[in-house]
Structure formats: structure tokens, C-alpha cells
Scaffold this motif. Structure first.
Motif, PDB file in Angstrom:
ATOM      1  N   VAL A  75       0.828  -1.202   0.000  1.00  0.00           N
ATOM      2  CA  VAL A  75       0.000   0.000   0.000  1.00  0.00           C
ATOM      3  C   VAL A  75       0.863   1.254   0.000  1.00  0.00           C
ATOM      4  O   VAL A  75       0.545   2.247  -0.670  1.00  0.00           O
ATOM      5  CB  VAL A  75      -0.967  -0.015   1.194  1.00  0.00           C
ATOM      6  CG1 VAL A  75      -1.684   1.310   1.339  1.00  0.00           C
ATOM      7  CG2 VAL A  75      -1.990  -1.137   1.026  1.00  0.00           C
ATOM      8  N   GLY A  96      -0.363   1.971  -3.443  1.00  0.00           N
ATOM      9  CA  GLY A  96      -1.748   2.040  -2.994  1.00  0.00           C
ATOM     10  C   GLY A  96      -2.571   3.200  -3.513  1.00  0.00           C
ATOM     11  O   GLY A  96      -3.775   3.257  -3.265  1.00  0.00           O
ATOM     12  N   THR A 144      -5.747   6.248  -2.597  1.00  0.00           N
ATOM     13  CA  THR A 144      -6.246   5.610  -1.396  1.00  0.00           C
ATOM     14  C   THR A 144      -7.682   6.057  -1.106  1.00  0.00           C
ATOM     15  O   THR A 144      -8.196   6.994  -1.718  1.00  0.00           O
ATOM     16  CB  THR A 144      -5.374   5.964  -0.184  1.00  0.00           C
ATOM     17  OG1 THR A 144      -5.536   7.371   0.105  1.00  0.00           O
ATOM     18  CG2 THR A 144      -3.899   5.659  -0.455  1.00  0.00           C
ATOM     19  N   THR A 148      -6.033  -0.242   5.577  1.00  0.00           N
ATOM     20  CA  THR A 148      -6.890   0.909   5.308  1.00  0.00           C
ATOM     21  C   THR A 148      -6.779   1.957   6.401  1.00  0.00           C
ATOM     22  O   THR A 148      -6.644   3.159   6.128  1.00  0.00           O
ATOM     23  CB  THR A 148      -8.353   0.465   5.138  1.00  0.00           C
ATOM     24  OG1 THR A 148      -8.464  -0.428   4.026  1.00  0.00           O
ATOM     25  CG2 THR A 148      -9.262   1.662   4.905  1.00  0.00           C
ATOM     26  N   THR A 171      -3.216   3.694   6.151  1.00  0.00           N
ATOM     27  CA  THR A 171      -3.062   4.673   5.074  1.00  0.00           C
ATOM     28  C   THR A 171      -3.915   5.909   5.342  1.00  0.00           C
ATOM     29  O   THR A 171      -3.495   7.035   5.032  1.00  0.00           O
ATOM     30  CB  THR A 171      -3.447   4.066   3.716  1.00  0.00           C
ATOM     31  OG1 THR A 171      -4.767   3.530   3.771  1.00  0.00           O
ATOM     32  CG2 THR A 171      -2.493   2.971   3.326  1.00  0.00           C
TER      33      THR A 171
END
Length: 358
Positions: free
Chosen positions: A160, A164, A167, A196, A199
Motif C-alpha cells: 500500500v 496504494g 487511497t 486501510t 493509510t
């Protein structure tokens, strides 16, 4: 193929992955709340991805990272071990890139997952080892095929960070631009791999936003006790009953330092919130989103009580599936939780059930 050919294939594959991720944003849906509360609530609907889940972003990043690292080439067999949406997304991206894909699935994998893998041209077989050893078994299968195992727990953080974009947070702030509250008071998400939330939290701090991040955690999961005690090595040994979120251990991608609050959520609150959302807003969601909604309502109640206007965004990580069932709660039935949400909507008070469980 020659080295030049392999490099050319990798460049084309990564461009294709970027193109797939650079299309339409997933919707930001506003929920109806009383105007007098002066709080706007939005659901970032990740079920709008082609594979219906927030894991779609993660798996795209895993493929990109593995190709850029030379672990996946044009003839690599890709394998993953999971009984959830990562398996479906894995098959989707394998087909996009013209790769062979195999999912190693636990015995109790929902039919929708098996069907999804097949729909995108992948193969699957039932794991021979217990769920705790699923990643190891997938790695063994990949080794036997001369392929690569996508480990969405061990590799999530690096993938990520490097691959990623865009995002969830990138899109949320882009979509809130021009609204009355372009910087939300809270963003709420669940944690499976933890990627998740990590980030999102990093995004808030990198851009200096005066916004906070809350993570919801179902019964039996390690994130709430691990975060509270400051222990990244915390384990419970208990599986989560809410598909897609909650883990028996704190996973490597989870970043406790960027999380402002972790909210424990009773299992029964998840199906209650899903039913409540469908009844009051006409939106269909999955169990993980139900857990997020329960935590969101507590945060909204706090803002209203303090007279703090603003917005709150919840990441709706899954959509309703035909074989979704009410999770077997460890201690409570869903009905009192749905009634508590109705009281919340009429009083703006935090949803609690008899005995103060919330």
C-alpha cells in the motif's frame, strides 16, 4: 521470454493496474440525519468496486508491488489463502493481467466467494490445514506450482505504501471539497489487515488535517486490547465473526500510532446496524459496514452533545451478499441494538442496550 520481454510485460501490467485504479471514484453517500444536529454523515461506499469490497484496492496494490519486485511475471501462477473477498479480487486482477490464479479456501468459505473466484476464471480448492495455517498452506501450494503467494497480511503495509494510490483517504478529501465541512471531524473504518486504517491515518497527519481516525473492532479481535495496552504483539486466539474485519492478532500493517480511538463493538450490533441502514436510508451493506456504523453513531452522538458541527465519514467496506447471515453473537441478540439505533436517531444519544452495553 527474454529479460527485455519480461520487463516490457511488467511495465504494461503495472500501467494496466494503474489504469484500473484511476477510473471512477467509489461513491460518497450522505445519510439522512436531523438538520438540527448540524452534523453531516457520509458513507464511502467501497462496495462499488468491481469486486464489491474495500479489499479491491489492497489486492491491486499487492499485484503492483509483486510485479514491481519481480515476484510476478507473465507466466507466474498466483495463489492466495483466504475465504473472503481477497480471493475474489485476486482472481479479478489475475484475469485482468492474463495470469493463472488459485485460491486456497477454508472449509466454511461462503458460496459467493467460491463463485466469485470461478466467475473471474480462477481455481480454488479447500484447505487441508486449519485456518490459522492458511497462509502457510497457500505458500506451499505456490512453491509447488513455481508461483507466487499473495500474503495480504504480511505484505499489505509495503504494497500500500508503494502502490496504494489512490487511497480511500485521497478520494474522501477530493469528494468533500466544496462541501460545508471539507475536513471531517472523524473518519471511521474497520481493521482486517490494518492497511486501510494505516493509510488513512498517515494521510491525515501528512496533510496536517484537523481530523481524527477511529477504528471499530468486533468481539474477540485483538486490535482494541492491543491498541489500549500498547502491544503490537497482542493475540486473542479467537476468530472474528464479522467477515472482513477483526483478527486474532495485531497484524503487521496496523499502525496504532496513527489511530486516535479504537471502539469495541458487540457482534450483535453489526446485523442490527445493517438492517437499520436499509430501513432508514434504503442502503444495502454487509456485516463489516454494520460494525462501522455502530461506532459512527457513538461519535456523532458525542458531537451533537457537545454542540460541535462538522462531518463524519465511515468507510463502508462491504456490500450485502446473497449468503450473508446474521453473525452468531457471543452474548446478545440483534433486536435490542436495532432499537437502540432508533432511539439514537430520535434523541441523538449514544446507542446503548439494556445494561448499558454499547
Amino acid at each position: 521470454m527474454t529479460v527485455v520481454d519480461v520487463n516490457s510485460w511488467a511495465a504494461r501490467a503495472i500501467r494496466r493496474l494503474h489504469a484500473e485504479g484511476g477510473g471512477a471514484q467509489t461513491p460518497l453517500r450522505r445519510l439522512p440525519l436531523p438538520a438540527g444536529w448540524h452534523v453531516e454523515v457520509y458513507l464511502k461506499d467501497e462496495s462499488a468496486h468491481p469486486t464489491g469490497t474495500v479489499k479491491h484496492r489492497l489486492v491491486r496494490a499487492l499485484y503492483c508491488h509483486a510485479i514491481a519486485s519481480g515476484r510476478i511475471g507473465p507466466e507466474t501462477e498466483v495463489v492466495t489463502g483466504t475465504g473472503g473477498p481477497v480471493a475474489v479480487a485476486g482472481a479479478y486482477f489475475a484475469r485482468l493481467l492474463g495470469l493463472s490464479f488459485t485460491a486456497v479456501l477454508p472449509a466454511r468459505t461462503p458460496a459467493a466467494v467460491r463463485d466469485g473466484v470461478e466467475r473471474y476464471g480462477g481455481r480454488w480448492h479447500t484447505a487441508e490445514q486449519p485456518p490459522a495455517a492458511l497462509q502457510r498452506e497457500a505458500a506451499q501450494v505456490a512453491e509447488g506450482l513455481g508461483g507466487h503467494a499473495l500474503d495480504h497480511f504480511a505484505d499489505a503495509a509495503q504494497a500500500v505504501l508503494g502502490c496504494g494510490a489512490p487511497t480511500v483517504a485521497d478520494e474522501i478529501f477530493d469528494q468533500l471539497r466544496g462541501t460545508g465541512h471539507p475536513v471531517p471531524r472523524w473518519i471511521v473504518t474497520g481493521a482486517g489487515t490494518g492497511a486501510t486504517s494505516a493509510t488513512t491515518g498517515r494521510h491525515l497527519r501528512r496533510h496536517g488535517y484537523d481530523a481524527r481516525l477511529a477504528v471499530v473492532d468486533p468481539e474477540g479481535s485483538a486490535y482494541f486490547p492491543g491498541w489500549t495496552l500498547g502491544r503490537r504483539d497482542y493475540t486473542t486466539g479467537l476468530p472474528s465473526r464479522i467477515p472482513g474485519i477483526g483478527r486474532p492478532r495485531v497484524e503487521p500493517a496496523f499502525e496504532p500510532g496513527v489511530v486516535d480511538l479504537v471502539i469495541p463493538v458487540p457482534d450483535a450490533a453489526s446485523p442490527a446496524a445493517v438492517r437499520w441502514l436499509a430501513r432508514t436510508a434504503g442502503l444495502a451493506a454487509g456485516p463489516a459496514t454494520g460494525t462501522v456504523l455502530w461506532g459512527l453513531c457513538h461519535l456523532v452522538a458525542g458531537l451533537v452533545e457537545r454542540g460541535t458541527p462538522g462531518s463524519v465519514v465511515a468507510v463502508a467496506g462491504d456490500g450485502a451478499r446473497p449468503d450473508d447471515t446474521v453473525p452468531a453473537a457471543r452474548s446478545h441478540a440483534p433486536d435490542p441494538y436495532e432499537a437502540a439505533l432508533d432511539r439514537f436517531l430520535s434523541t441523538a444519544r449514544s446507542p446503548v442496550v439494556d445494561g448499558g452495553v454499547g
